[in-house]
Scaffold this motif. Structure first.
Motif, PDB file in Angstrom:
ATOM      1  N   LEU A 212      -9.001   1.176   3.524  1.00  0.00           N
ATOM      2  CA  LEU A 212      -8.532   2.217   2.591  1.00  0.00           C
ATOM      3  C   LEU A 212      -9.618   3.260   2.332  1.00  0.00           C
ATOM      4  O   LEU A 212      -9.320   4.440   2.133  1.00  0.00           O
TER       5      LEU A 212
ATOM      6  N   GLN B 175       5.663   9.925   0.820  1.00  0.00           N
ATOM      7  CA  GLN B 175       5.226   8.575   0.439  1.00  0.00           C
ATOM      8  C   GLN B 175       5.317   7.704   1.691  1.00  0.00           C
ATOM      9  O   GLN B 175       6.384   7.614   2.302  1.00  0.00           O
TER      10      GLN B 175
ATOM     11  N   SER C 249      -4.527   9.416  -4.631  1.00  0.00           N
ATOM     12  CA  SER C 249      -5.094   8.094  -4.363  1.00  0.00           C
ATOM     13  C   SER C 249      -4.001   7.075  -4.004  1.00  0.00           C
ATOM     14  O   SER C 249      -2.865   7.179  -4.452  1.00  0.00           O
ATOM     15  N   THR C 250      -4.406   6.130  -3.187  1.00  0.00           N
ATOM     16  CA  THR C 250      -3.467   5.126  -2.660  1.00  0.00           C
ATOM     17  C   THR C 250      -3.241   4.031  -3.699  1.00  0.00           C
ATOM     18  O   THR C 250      -4.189   3.550  -4.309  1.00  0.00           O
TER      19      THR C 250
ATOM     20  N   LEU D  45       0.869  -1.194   0.000  1.00  0.00           N
ATOM     21  CA  LEU D  45       0.000   0.000   0.000  1.00  0.00           C
ATOM     22  C   LEU D  45       0.896   1.231   0.000  1.00  0.00           C
ATOM     23  O   LEU D  45       1.717   1.409   0.910  1.00  0.00           O
ATOM     24  N   ARG D  46       0.759   2.065  -1.037  1.00  0.00           N
ATOM     25  CA  ARG D  46       1.565   3.305  -1.071  1.00  0.00           C
ATOM     26  C   ARG D  46       0.625   4.493  -0.907  1.00  0.00           C
ATOM     27  O   ARG D  46      -0.180   4.792  -1.787  1.00  0.00           O
ATOM     28  N   PHE D  47       0.730   5.137   0.252  1.00  0.00           N
ATOM     29  CA  PHE D  47      -0.082   6.310   0.557  1.00  0.00           C
ATOM     30  C   PHE D  47       0.713   7.565   0.209  1.00  0.00           C
ATOM     31  O   PHE D  47       1.926   7.624   0.458  1.00  0.00           O
TER      32      PHE D  47
ATOM     33  N   VAL E  40      -4.771  13.072   2.979  1.00  0.00           N
ATOM     34  CA  VAL E  40      -4.422  12.260   1.804  1.00  0.00           C
ATOM     35  C   VAL E  40      -4.273  13.177   0.588  1.00  0.00           C
ATOM     36  O   VAL E  40      -5.188  13.913   0.226  1.00  0.00           O
TER      37      VAL E  40
ATOM     38  N   GLY F  95      -8.976   7.064   2.834  1.00  0.00           N
ATOM     39  CA  GLY F  95      -9.186   7.930   1.659  1.00  0.00           C
ATOM     40  C   GLY F  95     -10.049   9.140   1.968  1.00  0.00           C
ATOM     41  O   GLY F  95      -9.957  10.166   1.275  1.00  0.00           O
TER      42      GLY F  95
ATOM     43  N   ILE G 277      -3.564   6.023   9.783  1.00  0.00           N
ATOM     44  CA  ILE G 277      -3.483   4.976   8.751  1.00  0.00           C
ATOM     45  C   ILE G 277      -3.405   3.591   9.414  1.00  0.00           C
ATOM     46  O   ILE G 277      -4.189   2.688   9.094  1.00  0.00           O
TER      47      ILE G 277
END
Ligand code: NAP
Ligand code: HSE
Length: 431
Positions: A411, A394, A423-424, A352-354, A420, A415, A366
């Motif tokens: 998510l 990141q 988008s993740t 998962l890359r936020f 944020v 979101g 998160i």
């Protein structure tokens, strides 16, 4: 010795390779079949186009009746692509008791079961080795070599264009557009390359594989399908940092009543064979209940590799025809409707890359959302920006095994938060 006369529908990348291979190996193939193989007529759209040098241009026609109306043509080789008019031509061939060889996975994914039943009823062959894995003989392995085993699952790289593009981006730093252009120039991509990079071609192939591996008749448009357009260079970099390569995979599993079929990019551990299958190479791993794993790998697209599969099918159906045994290729194929396992029900590890603004409490929000939904974190890194610069950072997390439904719910919660920035990115981890 009566010649076996072939009617070719289409003479582009693959058709050109087939014409070339038939010419180069003519005497060897004649000995193998017991009769010479002759290209009798070739249907194309534009007869003025440049073609492979081995083709006698006098054979070109734009009128399908020149092929279907010629009773001396024994075998139809469909290499046009698409559903219309390919479907009606294949049906016409079967109805006139001629065996068909095709590499058209889209046609097979949409109408394969009906065409199989039609060919079975007509007592002719429908052969499609070239439809999956280019030159890799995976259809033969499923149909013949593993006929006595129960296939539990299969997975692998089944689209050469996606693998070529991902490899060129990852190893050589090419942009997506440049890498795709190169794949097109090499003849790997479909006429509409969106079919490749949006995952549909791999989904078509997975449906064909599921027919043979699981006896499954599934609606191809219901297969969860993701392509590779959204993968950014930063994802390749983070994947490598955690010890993975990003590959585009087709995955299938027999769950008894339901079958699981899905197509998406995934992180694959760098120390596995799959991670090192590069460029246009494909690799398909079959898991037999008795055999265990069986890995097949080779060139998955392009004129000559695919021509090898198509010509092998031509040899088989020609031999069968000469010996009055047409129809053997699909005689044992029995298909039944199978529901697809909803993607929400799968279990996987996740990357998962936020992209978030670096404020106090963000990480806690998160990780809290993930924890609230039973998603446990295995590793985490944060990179870039910083709260003093105001630019987003990141945050990349790898999870332990979790249910897709739980990950999606967590998510959705994240979101909705104001920290944020974009988008993740969600990628599953395979293996
Ligand atoms: P291609 O280069 O676009 O060739 C298609 C051929 O079919 C061309 O000769 C074209 O005629 C002809 N054609 C298309 N529509 C027609 C129509 N309505 N009437 C008459 N002729 C028509 O495609 P390809 O790459 O060879 O692919 C052919 C098939 O093999 C597709 O099903 C593809 O999915 C499959 N396949 C491709 C590969 C690969 O690596 N390329 C590998 C495995 C399987 P013109 O030449 O006159 O335009
Ligand atoms: N466009 C397909 C691919 C051709 O890239 O894999 C081979 O089926």
């Amino acid at each position: 010795m009566k010649t076996v006369r072939l009617g070719l529908l289409g003479c582009g990348t693959v058709g050109g390779g087939v014409v070339r291979l038939l010419r180069e190996n003519a005497s060897y193939l004649a000995a193998r079949v017991g009769a010479p193989l002759e290209v009798a007529r070739v249907l194309v759209r534009d007869p003025a186009k440049d073609r492979v040098a081995d083709l006698d241009r006098a054979l070109l026609t734009t009128n399908p009746d020149d092929i279907f109306g010629d009773a001396s043509i024994d075998v139809i080789v469909e290499l046009m692509g698409g559903v219309t008019p390919a479907r009606s031509y294949v049906e016409r061939a079967i109805d006139s008791k001629r065996s068909v060889v095709t590499a058209n996975k889209m046609l097979l994914a949409v109408h394969g079961p009906d065409l199989v039943e039609r060919a079975q009823a007509a007592g002719v062959d429908l052969a499609f080795e070239g439809s999956v894995g280019g030159g890799i003989p995976v259809i033969r392995v499923l149909r013949e070599a593993m006929a006595g085993d129960w296939i539990e699952s299969l997975s692998g790289i089944v689209n050469g264009t996606c693998n070529f593009v991902l490899t060129r981006m990852q190893k050589d730093g090419l942009s997506f557009d440049d890498a795709l252009r190169e794949a097109q120039e090499k003849g790997y991509a479909e006429a509409d390359p969106g079919l490749d990079v949006d995952g549909h071609d791999a989904a078509h192939k997975l449906v064909v594989l599921a027919m043979l591996a699981f006896g499954a008749r599934v609606e191809h448009e219901r297969v969860p399908t993701e392509g590779i357009r959204a993968i950014e260079p930063i994802d390749h970099r983070f994947a490598a940092r955690f010890g993975f390569a990003i590959k585009h995979l087709g995955i299938g599993r027999d769950h008894g009543t339901a079958v699981e079929l899905r197509v998406h990019p995934a992180l694959v551990p760098l120390d596995t064979t799959l991670a090192n299958v590069s460029g246009v190479l494909n690799a398909i791993s079959l898991q037999g209940r008795a055999l265990g794993p069986c890995l097949l790998s080779g060139r998955g697209a392009g004129d000559m590799p695919t021509a090898v599969s198509v010509v092998a099918d031509i040899v088989d159906v020609a031999v069968a025809r000469i010996n009055g045994a047409s129809g053997l290729k699909i005689r044992g194929v029995q298909l039944s409707k199978r529901p697809l396992l909803p993607i929400d029900d799968i279990e996987s590890r996740y990357y998962l890359r936020f992209v978030v603004f670096d404020r106090p409490g963000v990480l806690a929000r998160i990780t809290g959302a993930l924890g609230d939904h039973n998603v446990s974190i295995e590793q985490m890194v944060q990179e870039g920006g910083g709260n003093s610069t105001g630019t987003p950072v990141q945050v990349v997390l790898l999870t332990h095994e979790a249910k897709e439904r739980d990950v999606r719910r967590a998510l959705a919660e994240v979101g909705a938060c104001d920290f944020v920035a974009s988008s993740t990115r969600v990628l599953r981890i395979h293996g």
